[in-house]
Motif scaffolding. Sequence first.
Motif, PDB file in Angstrom:
ATOM      1  N   SER A  17      31.158   6.867 -21.682  1.00 34.48           N
ATOM      2  CA  SER A  17      30.127   7.838 -22.077  1.00 34.48           C
ATOM      3  C   SER A  17      29.275   8.191 -20.873  1.00 34.48           C
ATOM      4  N   ARG A  18      28.863   9.432 -20.855  1.00 31.50           N
ATOM      5  CA  ARG A  18      28.103   9.970 -19.739  1.00 31.50           C
ATOM      6  C   ARG A  18      26.632   9.600 -19.898  1.00 31.50           C
ATOM      7  N   GLN A  19      26.041   9.066 -18.849  1.00 28.46           N
ATOM      8  CA  GLN A  19      24.626   8.735 -18.869  1.00 28.46           C
ATOM      9  C   GLN A  19      23.831   9.926 -18.364  1.00 28.46           C
ATOM     10  N   SER A  20      22.744  10.229 -19.048  1.00 29.74           N
ATOM     11  CA  SER A  20      21.902  11.353 -18.663  1.00 29.74           C
ATOM     12  C   SER A  20      21.113  11.006 -17.410  1.00 29.74           C
ATOM     13  N   LYS A  21      21.160  11.882 -16.429  1.00 28.88           N
ATOM     14  CA  LYS A  21      20.409  11.679 -15.203  1.00 28.88           C
ATOM     15  C   LYS A  21      19.266  12.687 -15.137  1.00 28.88           C
ATOM     16  N   MET A  22      18.738  13.050 -16.291  1.00 29.65           N
ATOM     17  CA  MET A  22      17.643  13.995 -16.385  1.00 29.65           C
ATOM     18  C   MET A  22      16.372  13.336 -15.864  1.00 29.65           C
ATOM     19  N   PRO A  23      15.693  13.954 -14.898  1.00 32.37           N
ATOM     20  CA  PRO A  23      14.472  13.350 -14.397  1.00 32.37           C
ATOM     21  C   PRO A  23      13.379  13.387 -15.460  1.00 32.37           C
ATOM     22  N   ALA A  24      12.512  12.411 -15.414  1.00 32.78           N
ATOM     23  CA  ALA A  24      11.393  12.367 -16.353  1.00 32.78           C
ATOM     24  C   ALA A  24      10.315  13.325 -15.876  1.00 32.78           C
ATOM     25  N   VAL A  25       9.972  14.291 -16.705  1.00 30.07           N
ATOM     26  CA  VAL A  25       8.943  15.267 -16.375  1.00 30.07           C
ATOM     27  C   VAL A  25       7.637  14.805 -17.002  1.00 30.07           C
ATOM     28  N   HIS A  26       6.589  14.782 -16.196  1.00 29.43           N
ATOM     29  CA  HIS A  26       5.277  14.344 -16.662  1.00 29.43           C
ATOM     30  C   HIS A  26       4.267  15.462 -16.457  1.00 29.43           C
ATOM     31  N   ILE A  27       3.285  15.514 -17.353  1.00 28.17           N
ATOM     32  CA  ILE A  27       2.208  16.495 -17.212  1.00 28.17           C
ATOM     33  C   ILE A  27       0.880  15.761 -17.175  1.00 28.17           C
ATOM     34  N   ARG A  28      -0.083  16.351 -16.472  1.00 30.79           N
ATOM     35  CA  ARG A  28      -1.437  15.803 -16.431  1.00 30.79           C
ATOM     36  C   ARG A  28      -2.408  16.931 -16.132  1.00 30.79           C
ATOM     37  N   LEU A  29      -3.622  16.795 -16.623  1.00 23.45           N
ATOM     38  CA  LEU A  29      -4.655  17.779 -16.351  1.00 23.45           C
ATOM     39  C   LEU A  29      -5.231  17.524 -14.970  1.00 23.45           C
ATOM     40  N   VAL A  30      -5.476  18.596 -14.229  1.00 23.37           N
ATOM     41  CA  VAL A  30      -6.067  18.503 -12.895  1.00 23.37           C
ATOM     42  C   VAL A  30      -7.209  19.507 -12.803  1.00 23.37           C
ATOM     43  N   ASP A  31      -7.989  19.435 -11.739  1.00 21.57           N
ATOM     44  CA  ASP A  31      -9.134  20.334 -11.504  1.00 21.57           C
ATOM     45  C   ASP A  31     -10.101  20.312 -12.684  1.00 21.57           C
ATOM     46  N   SER A  32     -10.469  19.118 -13.116  1.00 19.79           N
ATOM     47  CA  SER A  32     -11.406  18.927 -14.233  1.00 19.79           C
ATOM     48  C   SER A  32     -10.913  19.584 -15.511  1.00 19.79           C
ATOM     49  N   GLY A  33      -9.626  19.573 -15.739  1.00 16.67           N
ATOM     50  CA  GLY A  33      -9.060  20.124 -16.964  1.00 16.67           C
ATOM     51  C   GLY A  33      -8.840  21.620 -16.935  1.00 16.67           C
ATOM     52  N   LYS A  34      -9.025  22.256 -15.786  1.00 15.46           N
ATOM     53  CA  LYS A  34      -8.817  23.701 -15.686  1.00 15.46           C
ATOM     54  C   LYS A  34      -7.353  24.056 -15.487  1.00 15.46           C
ATOM     55  N   SER A  35      -6.576  23.110 -14.984  1.00 14.69           N
ATOM     56  CA  SER A  35      -5.162  23.339 -14.700  1.00 14.69           C
ATOM     57  C   SER A  35      -4.345  22.159 -15.208  1.00 14.69           C
ATOM     58  N   VAL A  36      -3.046  22.391 -15.297  1.00 14.47           N
ATOM     59  CA  VAL A  36      -2.133  21.324 -15.694  1.00 14.47           C
ATOM     60  C   VAL A  36      -1.041  21.237 -14.638  1.00 14.47           C
ATOM     61  N   ALA A  37      -0.651  19.998 -14.286  1.00 19.69           N
ATOM     62  CA  ALA A  37       0.356  19.780 -13.248  1.00 19.69           C
ATOM     63  C   ALA A  37       1.598  19.162 -13.867  1.00 19.69           C
ATOM     64  N   LEU A  38       2.763  19.648 -13.466  1.00 10.32           N
ATOM     65  CA  LEU A  38       4.054  19.110 -13.903  1.00 10.32           C
ATOM     66  C   LEU A  38       4.706  18.429 -12.721  1.00 10.32           C
ATOM     67  N   THR A  39       5.102  17.182 -12.905  1.00  4.25           N
ATOM     68  CA  THR A  39       5.805  16.443 -11.871  1.00  4.25           C
ATOM     69  C   THR A  39       7.132  15.941 -12.436  1.00  4.25           C
ATOM     70  N   GLY A  40       8.056  15.669 -11.559  1.00  2.00           N
ATOM     71  CA  GLY A  40       9.345  15.117 -11.965  1.00  2.00           C
ATOM     72  C   GLY A  40      10.455  16.141 -12.066  1.00  2.00           C
ATOM     73  N   ILE A  41      10.166  17.394 -11.769  1.00  9.42           N
ATOM     74  CA  ILE A  41      11.209  18.419 -11.774  1.00  9.42           C
ATOM     75  C   ILE A  41      12.069  18.215 -10.537  1.00  9.42           C
ATOM     76  N   ASP A  42      13.363  18.378 -10.679  1.00 10.54           N
ATOM     77  CA  ASP A  42      14.306  18.170  -9.587  1.00 10.54           C
ATOM     78  C   ASP A  42      13.900  19.038  -8.384  1.00 10.54           C
ATOM     79  N   PRO A  43      13.705  18.435  -7.206  1.00  9.17           N
ATOM     80  CA  PRO A  43      13.266  19.188  -6.025  1.00  9.17           C
ATOM     81  C   PRO A  43      14.223  20.311  -5.608  1.00  9.17           C
ATOM     82  N   SER A  44      15.514  20.108  -5.791  1.00 11.43           N
ATOM     83  CA  SER A  44      16.453  21.166  -5.420  1.00 11.43           C
ATOM     84  C   SER A  44      16.298  22.378  -6.335  1.00 11.43           C
ATOM     85  N   ILE A  45      16.031  22.138  -7.602  1.00  8.20           N
ATOM     86  CA  ILE A  45      15.795  23.245  -8.536  1.00  8.20           C
ATOM     87  C   ILE A  45      14.501  23.958  -8.177  1.00  8.20           C
ATOM     88  N   MET A  46      13.466  23.191  -7.852  1.00  6.02           N
ATOM     89  CA  MET A  46      12.184  23.795  -7.478  1.00  6.02           C
ATOM     90  C   MET A  46      12.319  24.653  -6.229  1.00  6.02           C
TER      91      MET A  46
END
Length: 140
Positions: A17-46
């Motif tokens: 069976s194939r194991q998923s190698k999907m990176p874990a994407v995380h979100i967090r509020l930044v700039d005192s809650g004015k913005s949201v940041a996404l981390t964990g997206i594959d760098p080559s895709i970005m």
Amino acid sequence: MMKKTIWVLLVFWSACSRQSKMPAVHIRLVDSGKSVALTGIDPSIMGEISRDTVQNVWENLIPVFRMPADTDMKDFQPVQHGVYRVKDSVVVFTPDTAFVKGRTYFIRYYQFNGGLSAWDLVRKKKKLGRVAYIDLVFRK
């Protein structure tokens, strides 16, 4: 003997069976809650997407929505427009209209790199032509 055969087949099936190698994407509020940041997206895709000249490419790939009172209506919500910036390996979204304190929002992260096998069609009830996604929920 029958138990041993079943055990060997089970081990063989799980090893193949194939194991998923999907990176874990995380979100967090930044700039005192004015913005949201996404981390964990594959760098080559970005990197590929960052070179794209389409204006709203990020809004089409990782749109932000306000969570409705009836969560069954999530698919019918309008997109929260804003500005997407890429800093290193982080995508930062700042909305045109500020996030409202106490409200819940979600980001729809489409999984374009997830392969579709015959087993996915049966077990996960996926359909051909539909892209899998994860709704990442956050609260201001």
